[in-house]
Design an enzyme around this catalytic site. Sequence first.
Site, short mmCIF file in Angstrom:
data_model
loop_
_atom_site.label_atom_id
_atom_site.label_comp_id
_atom_site.label_asym_id
_atom_site.label_seq_id
_atom_site.Cartn_x
_atom_site.Cartn_y
_atom_site.Cartn_z
N SER A 152 -1.38 0.83 1.35
CA SER A 152 -1.78 -0.33 0.58
C SER A 152 -2.36 -1.43 1.48
CB SER A 152 -0.59 -0.89 -0.20
OG SER A 152 0.41 -1.39 0.69
N THR A 153 -3.13 -2.31 0.85
CA THR A 153 -3.64 -3.51 1.49
C THR A 153 -3.39 -4.69 0.56
OG1 THR A 153 -5.39 -2.20 2.54
CG2 THR A 153 -5.65 -4.59 2.56
N VAL A 154 -2.90 -5.79 1.13
CA VAL A 154 -2.56 -6.97 0.35
C VAL A 154 -3.48 -8.11 0.76
CG1 VAL A 154 -0.72 -8.58 -0.28
CG2 VAL A 154 -0.16 -6.20 0.25
N ASP A 260 13.10 -0.68 -3.53
CA ASP A 260 12.80 -1.13 -2.17
C ASP A 260 13.27 -2.57 -1.99
OD1 ASP A 260 11.91 -0.96 0.41
OD2 ASP A 260 9.80 -1.36 -0.07
#
Length: 393
Positions: A152-154, A260
């Site tokens: 993922s990329t935020v 998580d």
Amino acid sequence: MRFLIVDDDPESRRLLRYHIEVEWPDAFVDEHQPSSAGASPESLEIEDADLVLLGHPLSGEHGLAWLGRLRARSGCPPVIVFADPSNELLAVEAMKAGAAGYFPKSAVRHQLFIEALRAGATGRTREADRRGAEPASLKHRFIRKLHATDVSTVYLAETQRGERVVCKVLRQPQESGGPLFERFLQEYEIIARLRHENVARIFDLGIADDQAYIVMEYLPGGTLAQRIALGVKVDDALVYLRQIGGALAAIHEAGVLHRDLKPANIMFRRDGSLALIDFGLAKQLRLEVAITGTGKIFGTPYYMSPEQGHAEPADERSDLYSLGCIAFELLTGAKPFTAASAMGLIYKHAHAPRPRLPSGLERFQPVLDGLLAVVPEERLRSAGEFLDAVAEI
């Protein structure tokens, strides 16, 4: 997923609902019987549906006339036609009239049926693009990248109204060998409908090809991990634990697990309230690849329950175990278990003696023991039970 079944035959509707709910237990399935309800294609409520399953023929009117009038409506979701009697000419006419798929009612086979529904849902995203709907990347002005992993990329972004949001883009690992996004985004849709002050607001989400995106509120107050590093007073620790417990109670009641829970996934607003973020989509994607493919263990599982670490089924009590790890760290400033490797940590979670609180904090030990029991059946049963125990203290 939201489905709308439009058909006069109750048995046909029941059968389609059965296939849908076997594949997607949390799906929303609405039914409409034109012969009794009397609604026209123009008045039928279709705005919230992801797919329409349209029977043929309907209420004395040619089924393809219904199809054409539905497809003429702005924003109409994909429509799959189910016909009895059926023939090849009707199938061709249905596809020409805009159907996303076609099935004879007498030949509904589960796997083919589900694949057709998945294709229809994907087609809606592509159709929205054709009609001019803006994808997430065009609705927001990206300011900077905040974080990136192999999954993922935020990004920090800004809406057209100047409000800051966070956009998370996830890529499905090629090794996973199956469509994982759909199941997890069902949970994010549930979270998006929640209105709890300690659960981050989800504004938008969707899937496009091999990527998914989630747009959520921007939380500028930093993470709980940062506050723990600076030291947390006992009274503040109790405030944080009550807020986390309340958020868990809300998501568990809605049928969602966090998976998580850790201090880095608990963030603060400007007003000081905290919110849970990053429900374990990316982590679960990695775990499924690890379990079914490469066999690697990703990350350092300081907060992972014994059953998670051994790839066993997990329920709400797994999140409570993670909460116990956070509680120990909030009260002491130290993690309950440490080891030189991820596998060493997984072993300690399942086999090491349970951690003891230092002098002056003994009153919290029974609650901690109820959270960190190795066997799920010996833990506190719910977040509500945890909140009651904290209230007694």
